[in-house]
Design a protein around this motif. Sequence first.
Motif, PDB file in Angstrom:
ATOM      1  N   TRP A  40       0.823  -1.217   0.000  1.00 29.28           N
ATOM      2  CA  TRP A  40       0.000   0.000   0.000  1.00 29.28           C
ATOM      3  C   TRP A  40       0.853   1.261   0.000  1.00 29.28           C
ATOM      4  O   TRP A  40       0.565   2.247  -0.641  1.00 29.28           O
ATOM      5  N   LEU A  41       1.968   1.187   0.743  1.00 26.98           N
ATOM      6  CA  LEU A  41       2.815   2.368   0.876  1.00 26.98           C
ATOM      7  C   LEU A  41       3.770   2.533  -0.282  1.00 26.98           C
ATOM      8  O   LEU A  41       4.060   3.648  -0.721  1.00 26.98           O
ATOM      9  N   PHE A  42       4.318   1.454  -0.804  1.00 28.78           N
ATOM     10  CA  PHE A  42       5.414   1.551  -1.771  1.00 28.78           C
ATOM     11  C   PHE A  42       5.072   0.899  -3.106  1.00 28.78           C
ATOM     12  O   PHE A  42       5.933   0.331  -3.758  1.00 28.78           O
ATOM     13  N   ALA A  43       3.797   0.928  -3.474  1.00 29.87           N
ATOM     14  CA  ALA A  43       3.398   0.347  -4.759  1.00 29.87           C
ATOM     15  C   ALA A  43       4.000   1.146  -5.886  1.00 29.87           C
ATOM     16  O   ALA A  43       4.221   2.344  -5.793  1.00 29.87           O
ATOM     17  N   SER A  49      11.100   7.590   1.362  1.00 31.66           N
ATOM     18  CA  SER A  49      11.588   7.319   2.707  1.00 31.66           C
ATOM     19  C   SER A  49      10.839   8.114   3.769  1.00 31.66           C
ATOM     20  O   SER A  49      11.162   8.014   4.944  1.00 31.66           O
ATOM     21  N   LEU A  50       9.844   8.932   3.333  1.00 32.65           N
ATOM     22  CA  LEU A  50       9.096   9.749   4.285  1.00 32.65           C
ATOM     23  C   LEU A  50       7.662   9.882   3.787  1.00 32.65           C
ATOM     24  O   LEU A  50       7.420  10.032   2.582  1.00 32.65           O
ATOM     25  N   VAL A  51       6.726   9.815   4.714  1.00 38.67           N
ATOM     26  CA  VAL A  51       5.307   9.918   4.370  1.00 38.67           C
ATOM     27  C   VAL A  51       4.719  11.110   5.115  1.00 38.67           C
ATOM     28  O   VAL A  51       4.907  11.243   6.328  1.00 38.67           O
ATOM     29  N   ILE A  52       4.013  11.988   4.355  1.00 37.84           N
ATOM     30  CA  ILE A  52       3.404  13.193   4.929  1.00 37.84           C
ATOM     31  C   ILE A  52       1.958  13.237   4.481  1.00 37.84           C
ATOM     32  O   ILE A  52       1.660  12.979   3.298  1.00 37.84           O
ATOM     33  N   PRO A  53       1.035  13.554   5.375  1.00 40.66           N
ATOM     34  CA  PRO A  53      -0.368  13.686   4.955  1.00 40.66           C
ATOM     35  C   PRO A  53      -0.517  14.765   3.877  1.00 40.66           C
ATOM     36  O   PRO A  53       0.062  15.851   3.970  1.00 40.66           O
ATOM     37  N   GLY A 365      13.158  26.510   0.137  1.00 37.54           N
ATOM     38  CA  GLY A 365      13.976  25.773  -0.806  1.00 37.54           C
ATOM     39  C   GLY A 365      15.129  26.569  -1.362  1.00 37.54           C
ATOM     40  O   GLY A 365      15.872  26.078  -2.229  1.00 37.54           O
ATOM     41  N   GLY A 366      15.300  27.793  -0.883  1.00 41.76           N
ATOM     42  CA  GLY A 366      16.405  28.630  -1.342  1.00 41.76           C
ATOM     43  C   GLY A 366      16.248  29.099  -2.772  1.00 41.76           C
ATOM     44  O   GLY A 366      17.189  29.657  -3.349  1.00 41.76           O
ATOM     45  N   GLY A 367      15.068  28.898  -3.370  1.00 40.68           N
ATOM     46  CA  GLY A 367      14.854  29.311  -4.746  1.00 40.68           C
ATOM     47  C   GLY A 367      15.587  28.455  -5.756  1.00 40.68           C
ATOM     48  O   GLY A 367      15.608  28.772  -6.954  1.00 40.68           O
ATOM     49  N   ARG A 368      16.195  27.330  -5.323  1.00 36.80           N
ATOM     50  CA  ARG A 368      16.980  26.473  -6.226  1.00 36.80           C
ATOM     51  C   ARG A 368      16.446  25.043  -6.310  1.00 36.80           C
ATOM     52  O   ARG A 368      16.900  24.278  -7.145  1.00 36.80           O
ATOM     53  N   GLN A 369      15.509  24.683  -5.442  1.00 43.40           N
ATOM     54  CA  GLN A 369      14.964  23.329  -5.495  1.00 43.40           C
ATOM     55  C   GLN A 369      13.500  23.356  -5.086  1.00 43.40           C
ATOM     56  O   GLN A 369      13.056  24.243  -4.359  1.00 43.40           O
ATOM     57  N   ALA A 370      12.763  22.341  -5.611  1.00 42.84           N
ATOM     58  CA  ALA A 370      11.344  22.212  -5.310  1.00 42.84           C
ATOM     59  C   ALA A 370      10.977  20.730  -5.393  1.00 42.84           C
ATOM     60  O   ALA A 370      11.784  19.889  -5.814  1.00 42.84           O
ATOM     61  N   TYR A 371       9.757  20.405  -5.001  1.00 43.23           N
ATOM     62  CA  TYR A 371       9.279  19.017  -5.037  1.00 43.23           C
ATOM     63  C   TYR A 371       8.152  18.926  -6.061  1.00 43.23           C
ATOM     64  O   TYR A 371       7.084  19.520  -5.888  1.00 43.23           O
ATOM     65  N   ARG A 372       8.437  18.159  -7.133  1.00 41.18           N
ATOM     66  CA  ARG A 372       7.455  17.936  -8.182  1.00 41.18           C
ATOM     67  C   ARG A 372       6.646  16.680  -7.834  1.00 41.18           C
ATOM     68  O   ARG A 372       7.208  15.651  -7.461  1.00 41.18           O
ATOM     69  N   LEU A 373       5.329  16.775  -8.003  1.00 37.17           N
ATOM     70  CA  LEU A 373       4.426  15.701  -7.568  1.00 37.17           C
ATOM     71  C   LEU A 373       3.985  14.877  -8.772  1.00 37.17           C
ATOM     72  O   LEU A 373       3.425  15.415  -9.740  1.00 37.17           O
ATOM     73  N   ILE A 374       4.253  13.529  -8.683  1.00 35.14           N
ATOM     74  CA  ILE A 374       3.792  12.579  -9.701  1.00 35.14           C
ATOM     75  C   ILE A 374       3.255  11.346  -8.971  1.00 35.14           C
ATOM     76  O   ILE A 374       4.003  10.675  -8.237  1.00 35.14           O
ATOM     77  N   ASP A 375       1.943  11.064  -9.152  1.00 34.91           N
ATOM     78  CA  ASP A 375       1.315   9.890  -8.527  1.00 34.91           C
ATOM     79  C   ASP A 375       1.569   9.855  -7.023  1.00 34.91           C
ATOM     80  O   ASP A 375       2.038   8.849  -6.451  1.00 34.91           O
ATOM     81  N   ASN A 376       1.306  10.982  -6.371  1.00 32.36           N
ATOM     82  CA  ASN A 376       1.428  11.113  -4.912  1.00 32.36           C
ATOM     83  C   ASN A 376       2.861  10.983  -4.414  1.00 32.36           C
ATOM     84  O   ASN A 376       3.087  10.858  -3.211  1.00 32.36           O
ATOM     85  N   ILE A 377       3.841  10.975  -5.304  1.00 33.16           N
ATOM     86  CA  ILE A 377       5.240  10.946  -4.908  1.00 33.16           C
ATOM     87  C   ILE A 377       5.854  12.307  -5.243  1.00 33.16           C
ATOM     88  O   ILE A 377       5.859  12.740  -6.400  1.00 33.16           O
ATOM     89  N   ALA A 378       6.331  13.011  -4.211  1.00 28.95           N
ATOM     90  CA  ALA A 378       6.979  14.313  -4.390  1.00 28.95           C
ATOM     91  C   ALA A 378       8.475  14.081  -4.517  1.00 28.95           C
ATOM     92  O   ALA A 378       9.132  13.602  -3.582  1.00 28.95           O
ATOM     93  N   GLN A 418      12.699  11.733  -2.067  1.00 31.21           N
ATOM     94  CA  GLN A 418      11.325  11.428  -2.416  1.00 31.21           C
ATOM     95  C   GLN A 418      10.483  11.349  -1.151  1.00 31.21           C
ATOM     96  O   GLN A 418      10.916  10.804  -0.138  1.00 31.21           O
ATOM     97  N   VAL A 419       9.269  11.915  -1.265  1.00 34.29           N
ATOM     98  CA  VAL A 419       8.358  11.908  -0.129  1.00 34.29           C
ATOM     99  C   VAL A 419       6.975  11.540  -0.660  1.00 34.29           C
ATOM    100  O   VAL A 419       6.523  12.069  -1.687  1.00 34.29           O
ATOM    101  N   ARG A 420       6.339  10.542   0.011  1.00 33.47           N
ATOM    102  CA  ARG A 420       4.981  10.162  -0.383  1.00 33.47           C
ATOM    103  C   ARG A 420       3.970  11.022   0.355  1.00 33.47           C
ATOM    104  O   ARG A 420       4.082  11.271   1.554  1.00 33.47           O
TER     105      ARG A 420
END
Length: 422
Positions: A40-43, A49-53, A365-378, A418-420
């Motif tokens: 369920w978590l890692f399909a 390595s981290l899960v956030i609501p 993020g210092g204006g140099r990095q961000a988290y892109r979301l694909i299929d609930n994985i950031a 990566q963060v789910r």
Amino acid sequence: MIQGTEQQDIAVKGSTRPKPVKKILMAGVVGGLLWLSWQWLFAGGAQASLVIPRQQVQIGTVSRGDFVRDLAVQGKVVAANAPTLFSQQAGQIRLLKQPGEPVTLGDLLAVIDSPTLENEVKQQQALLASMTSEIERATLQAREQQLDMEQVQNTAQINRQAAKRELARAKQSLQLGVLRQLDLDIANDKMTQSELEFAHAKRKVQLALDKLAFEQKSGQQALERQQLVVAELNRKLAALQIKAPVTGQVGNWLVEQQNHVLEGQGLLTVIDLSQYEAELSVPENYAAELAAGLAVEVSLNGQMLQGALSHVAPEVKEGQVSARVRFQSQDAASLRQNQRLSGRIIFEQKTNVLKVARGDFISSGGGRQAYRLIDNIATKTPVELGAVSVQWVEVLAGLSEGDQLVISNLSEFKDQPQVRLN
């Protein structure tokens, strides 16, 4: 003797199931639950390595369109012309108009009583009259001396003519032989003497004329200096009558009634109600970008007014820079002095650029990095951001149109690759 409870007890036979089988079944159930949780978590093969609501983060979509770099500021309505009237002389003030009272250009607002200045004006006026009389007397004396010199010149001229006739008779008498050569020489000497006396008299008359002109010029200069002194004192005396420089209304009293005021002290303000401006407070880190002519939108009482920066203050006060906005058109009846407003300064406008909603991810993020979301994985993605506006931030590289991005604070992601989002 106390009897026991053996007769009440019922013997229970133990289970015949072997204990090892029970343990094996329990281990199988636990293993199955763990396998289901892992699936369920890692399909999909994602190794988060981290899960956030998901409800704890904000998601924005990268889009393409027009971009306006602006700044939201606060300010107030001020009169474009609100002069402060100052005292030109020390004295006792008498205020004649109340704050808020309408006034017309030239109306008397206050009077300063200064006996010292009034006395000085009278003294200088008396000195001016005395100097005028003295100059006139000196002019009359110079003209009298000129007449005396002219009389001396006339006498010398008559003596010269008489000596000339005497010399002519002497020459005729010498030709007739009735006069000695010595007498002719004496006549020549008298003629020469009369010529010298006449020339000297002419020079004295010219000197008297030059002296008269000099005295008149010197006296006139002294008189003009004194006239300037009297004129300046009269100006100061007239300045004690404080009059309205514009048509409008009295603002605030800066002194109390019947107080003693000093020279250069503020007395009251007058507000010109015919023209208003907006005074904005801009953070000092934007001061270098402020320039006259920048477009400004002002929101006031539910209406939007268009304007432009007219001038920017050259100094910083308490971390803020003051800037004035001149409205393109306005309804003066709807504006009030010191009325609060909000504004938006437009620094630049771009078309057809990638942009995403502004959020805390810029600073975290210092204006140099961000988290892109694909299929609930950031997934942590390097990005390059450009200009920042009130609502949007320009995306220069690292993202494409339609990408979803985490725009909230990234501190909870702990810099994980990566963060789910659950």
